[in-house]
Motif scaffolding. Sequence first.
Motif, mmCIF file in Angstrom:
data_model
loop_
_atom_site.group_PDB
_atom_site.id
_atom_site.type_symbol
_atom_site.label_atom_id
_atom_site.label_comp_id
_atom_site.label_asym_id
_atom_site.label_seq_id
_atom_site.Cartn_x
_atom_site.Cartn_y
_atom_site.Cartn_z
ATOM 1 N N GLY A 1 6.355 4.954 14.972
ATOM 2 C CA GLY A 1 6.868 6.310 14.863
ATOM 3 C C GLY A 1 7.808 6.440 13.678
ATOM 4 O O GLY A 1 7.960 5.513 12.875
ATOM 5 N N ASP A 2 8.470 7.567 13.573
ATOM 6 C CA ASP A 2 9.332 7.779 12.412
ATOM 7 C C ASP A 2 10.793 7.456 12.699
ATOM 8 O O ASP A 2 11.657 7.685 11.865
ATOM 9 C CB ASP A 2 9.175 9.215 11.885
ATOM 10 N N GLN A 3 11.090 6.942 13.871
ATOM 11 C CA GLN A 3 12.463 6.602 14.214
ATOM 12 C C GLN A 3 12.578 5.150 14.665
ATOM 13 O O GLN A 3 11.619 4.536 15.066
ATOM 14 C CB GLN A 3 12.924 7.508 15.359
ATOM 15 N N ILE B 1 -5.650 -2.229 15.532
ATOM 16 C CA ILE B 1 -5.710 -0.851 15.041
ATOM 17 C C ILE B 1 -4.262 -0.376 14.917
ATOM 18 O O ILE B 1 -3.512 -0.429 15.899
ATOM 19 C CB ILE B 1 -6.479 0.066 16.018
ATOM 20 N N ILE B 2 -3.874 0.043 13.718
ATOM 21 C CA ILE B 2 -2.497 0.491 13.501
ATOM 22 C C ILE B 2 -2.500 2.015 13.419
ATOM 23 O O ILE B 2 -3.349 2.603 12.742
ATOM 24 C CB ILE B 2 -1.904 -0.123 12.217
ATOM 25 N N LEU B 3 -1.563 2.637 14.102
ATOM 26 C CA LEU B 3 -1.495 4.099 14.199
ATOM 27 C C LEU B 3 -0.147 4.559 13.659
ATOM 28 O O LEU B 3 0.896 4.219 14.226
ATOM 29 C CB LEU B 3 -1.648 4.497 15.684
ATOM 30 N N HIS B 4 -0.180 5.324 12.545
ATOM 31 C CA HIS B 4 1.091 5.791 11.984
ATOM 32 C C HIS B 4 0.847 6.938 11.018
ATOM 33 O O HIS B 4 -0.280 7.151 10.522
ATOM 34 C CB HIS B 4 1.839 4.658 11.286
ATOM 35 N N ASP B 5 1.910 7.647 10.720
ATOM 36 C CA ASP B 5 1.896 8.736 9.758
ATOM 37 C C ASP B 5 1.735 8.164 8.342
ATOM 38 O O ASP B 5 2.270 7.081 8.045
ATOM 39 C CB ASP B 5 3.248 9.457 9.876
ATOM 40 N N PRO B 6 1.024 8.872 7.455
ATOM 41 C CA PRO B 6 0.858 8.376 6.081
ATOM 42 C C PRO B 6 2.193 8.124 5.379
ATOM 43 O O PRO B 6 2.263 7.296 4.457
ATOM 44 C CB PRO B 6 0.086 9.504 5.386
ATOM 45 N N ALA B 7 3.239 8.792 5.805
ATOM 46 C CA ALA B 7 4.535 8.583 5.165
ATOM 47 C C ALA B 7 5.005 7.136 5.279
ATOM 48 O O ALA B 7 5.849 6.683 4.515
ATOM 49 C CB ALA B 7 5.574 9.512 5.794
ATOM 50 N N LYS C 1 12.751 -1.138 6.077
ATOM 51 C CA LYS C 1 12.063 -1.264 7.359
ATOM 52 C C LYS C 1 11.850 -2.725 7.740
ATOM 53 O O LYS C 1 11.917 -3.096 8.906
ATOM 54 C CB LYS C 1 10.702 -0.552 7.289
ATOM 55 N N GLN C 2 11.488 -3.544 6.767
ATOM 56 C CA GLN C 2 11.303 -4.982 6.979
ATOM 57 C C GLN C 2 10.304 -5.311 8.086
ATOM 58 O O GLN C 2 10.467 -6.278 8.821
ATOM 59 C CB GLN C 2 12.656 -5.633 7.300
ATOM 60 N N TRP C 3 9.254 -4.473 8.183
ATOM 61 C CA TRP C 3 8.251 -4.747 9.209
ATOM 62 C C TRP C 3 7.441 -6.003 8.889
ATOM 63 O O TRP C 3 6.927 -6.658 9.779
ATOM 64 C CB TRP C 3 7.338 -3.519 9.385
ATOM 65 N N GLU D 1 5.706 2.340 19.750
ATOM 66 C CA GLU D 1 6.560 3.499 19.999
ATOM 67 C C GLU D 1 6.427 4.043 21.429
ATOM 68 O O GLU D 1 5.315 4.181 21.945
ATOM 69 C CB GLU D 1 6.214 4.580 18.961
ATOM 70 N N ILE D 2 7.583 4.360 22.052
ATOM 71 C CA ILE D 2 7.545 4.770 23.466
ATOM 72 C C ILE D 2 8.133 6.160 23.704
ATOM 73 O O ILE D 2 8.375 6.538 24.850
ATOM 74 C CB ILE D 2 8.299 3.767 24.368
ATOM 75 N N HIS D 3 8.347 6.935 22.629
ATOM 76 C CA HIS D 3 9.021 8.227 22.821
ATOM 77 C C HIS D 3 8.102 9.432 22.699
ATOM 78 O O HIS D 3 8.540 10.559 22.855
ATOM 79 C CB HIS D 3 10.190 8.337 21.836
#
Lengths: 152, 152, 152, 152, 152, 152, 152, 152
Positions: free
Chosen positions: B87-89, B110-116, C91-93, B11-13
Amino acid sequence: MSEWTVYLSGEIHTDWREQIVNGAEARDLPITFFSPVTDHSASDDCGAAILGGEDNKFWYDHKGAKVNAIRTRTLIEQSDIVVVRFGDQYKQWNAAFDAGYAAALGKSLIILHDPALTHPLKEVDAAAQAVAETPDQVVRVLQYTTQGVLQR
Amino acid sequence: MSEWTVYLSGEIHTDWREQIVNGAEARDLPITFFSPVTDHSASDDCGAAILGGEDNKFWYDHKGAKVNAIRTRTLIEQSDIVVVRFGDQYKQWNAAFDAGYAAALGKSLIILHDPALTHPLKEVDAAAQAVAETPDQVVRVLQYTTQGVLQR
Amino acid sequence: MSEWTVYLSGEIHTDWREQIVNGAEARDLPITFFSPVTDHSASDDCGAAILGGEDNKFWYDHKGAKVNAIRTRTLIEQSDIVVVRFGDQYKQWNAAFDAGYAAALGKSLIILHDPALTHPLKEVDAAAQAVAETPDQVVRVLQYTTQGVLQR
Amino acid sequence: MSEWTVYLSGEIHTDWREQIVNGAEARDLPITFFSPVTDHSASDDCGAAILGGEDNKFWYDHKGAKVNAIRTRTLIEQSDIVVVRFGDQYKQWNAAFDAGYAAALGKSLIILHDPALTHPLKEVDAAAQAVAETPDQVVRVLQYTTQGVLQR
Amino acid sequence: MSEWTVYLSGEIHTDWREQIVNGAEARDLPITFFSPVTDHSASDDCGAAILGGEDNKFWYDHKGAKVNAIRTRTLIEQSDIVVVRFGDQYKQWNAAFDAGYAAALGKSLIILHDPALTHPLKEVDAAAQAVAETPDQVVRVLQYTTQGVLQR
Amino acid sequence: MSEWTVYLSGEIHTDWREQIVNGAEARDLPITFFSPVTDHSASDDCGAAILGGEDNKFWYDHKGAKVNAIRTRTLIEQSDIVVVRFGDQYKQWNAAFDAGYAAALGKSLIILHDPALTHPLKEVDAAAQAVAETPDQVVRVLQYTTQGVLQR
Amino acid sequence: MSEWTVYLSGEIHTDWREQIVNGAEARDLPITFFSPVTDHSASDDCGAAILGGEDNKFWYDHKGAKVNAIRTRTLIEQSDIVVVRFGDQYKQWNAAFDAGYAAALGKSLIILHDPALTHPLKEVDAAAQAVAETPDQVVRVLQYTTQGVLQR
Amino acid sequence: MSEWTVYLSGEIHTDWREQIVNGAEARDLPITFFSPVTDHSASDDCGAAILGGEDNKFWYDHKGAKVNAIRTRTLIEQSDIVVVRFGDQYKQWNAAFDAGYAAALGKSLIILHDPALTHPLKEVDAAAQAVAETPDQVVRVLQYTTQGVLQR
């Protein structure tokens, strides 16, 4: 910032290497450039001159080609990016060989040639990450790749 | 002490990269960070801007994506750890692609993301050594990993 | 004649796999096809159903994703060609992850998607040997690749 | 007895492949032969014919070259020995590319060409285990290599 | 359908291997199973018995361990999945060694042990794709992995 | 003179690492030493403390073991020599796992243990280049290996 | 300019290593040289002297050879070029072993021997990039290879 | 049951290969054996006889050695175990070269020689999994390794 290594393979009769190296220096790119020996007669004679002459032309060439390969293979293996230039003269099979060698090692390839050579080079171009027509384009790809700066 | 290299993909935003780099500097971690080009328009246009425009959108994108891949692949290969932020978008398929690429090379992920996002990211998370929700957690994992210091 | 192995990764809600397998059979192509488990609920539940339930959704997913990875990784590694299909939903990640994984292993990639997805898939397409819009095109690429027959 | 695989790369305008395959059959050699698609127009058109036409000649060629590479790379990787034939016409850079690719993978190379091409092919020959002038010599090398029988 | 190879490493004093092999046969799984030599005294004595006795216990063991390693290493390298069973007795360092060896080769690991051993096995379990408590769970993982059938 | 890297794996309850590092410094050996995190509670808690607590002990351990593996795997891969110490207490399966992991990567292994452990460690010792009983012996092997000096 | 590493393997009873190292220094070549331990008795005794004596000559030798291999294998793997010298005395199987080991790793080989040994060394020479008769020739090959300067 | 491949390298003047192959057949071992060409004059002459004579003895030998290497390298790479026999005559550097080549590829090595050769072969033996004195011992190691049967 990362340090990059770039090998400049192929045509040895024009100053494209100097243009790329100078362009990279002018932009202060973090790149170490490698090249084959570009002195044509030294490249042809190195095997026989050092290891002993050969009457048979095949073996004369063979000895030289193998000594050159020590340099070529080692430096291609140490490079992140391999630029291969095809000119409008000569067979240049060594340039295509280097491209294939680099591709099999998973190196990023940039091929530099005149559009007139597009059809016979299609298999080589298809293995490349970028196909350029001028040394300046190569410099700008390297600038973007290593510094993240896009000069439009 | 060992020197580490860490690639920050995805994510770049938002400013997550700055948070991680700043956090690492504040703790004096022995890490060199690498990133893709995060200027969105430069990243989209680099191929056509340097190597020549394309009317066909597919090839316009294709040229750019391949030039970006020179940087991306090389730096992932040079890294010990690859952090991938979702990110979420947006589709962010390039982030998932990078994660797969890094996993196949045996890099620590290492993966970084929201629990959603846990369910759609389950295959990516399953390949990771750590799944974080905040940049600060990533910094603390890096601190522990490189310095052996656990900040509770 | 050579025998080929092709892994069919990605979207599981349409019959694109059947179309490719049937098309290959109709043309008598020398191909063994591999797939992930395409039963959605089995794929989600396999970890907890076999190895024990989990209250925490993250670990429930994690267990399943890792069991699926045994199949996925092994079969991708055994394949000559990996076809990855992206649909217009979800999402198909995991599909993009598989593409990155296969690319890093040097597999030939064929990406199958609607032109509407060209921009977000540009990095994935850039790693591919072929980008197709229909299963029939994939079959014809496989026919040409394995039999040398071009159906125009 | 061991089973061998041999890839026949390069020139497509004479019947050298048939001579080698027939010679191997006559001697009952335990070899499976692989080849690129040798139908010139199919090879040129395969990308556009299957995946969609291109006005731009570069991309027309590019699509075809990449589809051909699926076959070429896969079969070279599956081969024990790669024979590369250079004729007296055309650029044949794809042949030299294949030779470099095979050399980097550690395959045994046999190069087949007229003595008139010795000098421009010296780097390619230097990477080879054998340099032959006739298809019959190639067959005899294969016979010796696979059966241990020397036909003097 | 794909064919799979599974290596069964570790504890040799209970019938867990037979349970897995029988369970796989009962379900008709497409798996070839490999094992170390599970005859304890043969395994201890093989080096000295064949290659000559040793007064020094270290070398007596050394000779045997190396002969066993011929079998062990070769079969692990040929396997898609490595199952490692830890029992409640003995040091079983060879089992943990096999797990590390398989992990470094990128094999899928299934670890089989009683929950009482969770803490001391945490590093081994962390490298695994699945951690099972019973042979039946292993069989069901193999069934799901190879046939895509989830027996709930 | 060459620079060497040595990873010190295994037992964390005695001062064997200090003895080796001090002995190497006293002899001015050109070695950079790497170690896992040897603070037992930090090592156990790192996952949950940074990434979030877990009620389930298995996942508590799992998170920590995976974070530790980022450090362990990376540093083993960067090392020329891996020394693994086995003490007389605890299961130490992680030490044996590291030995197997290092062996599969082709690292030179030095195993350090009391003669009483010879029999259960025979498979691990059989993969080693040297089996030592004291830290001083390890230092002398390192001195000989890196400096070519034999202290009798 | 690139930095090179060269390993000097083989015969230890003449001063050929010094001649090469001195010649390289005189020409200011960018090379770091590596060697095995060339003190014959240290090399024979290192295992037993450090790790404990052995009555059985086989194990006495075995221990020493394995300790030497830590140095030998590591330095060969770190080298770009491996020079192997064969003299007119002794079996020198370790020299030939090193040549085979280096060849399998894809290192550039330079073999140095008297013409009288051409026939028994033909398989070793066939794997080399250069076959020299004098240390001075080796220096000149290294000068050409690393500096691109041909001293005729 | 697994299928094994074993390469028999080295000495060609006694019937040790027949003894091993016959012994394996008598015990019904699941092994395919590979060998170099053991007809001495065919092996010496194969290059010149097929590819054209050479006045210079070096090149005569060179051509032959390279053709033999096609067979040798390919079959060693396809083998699980490499047995290398050293006799009491000749230089046998090709045997030691094969041993080094196989060791670098991670093959299991069995070395077969008379105890009188222990000292000069110590580096080769140190790389082996087993050192045998008789063909019968080799057969019994193969029987144990492939069938798990220890004939005491």
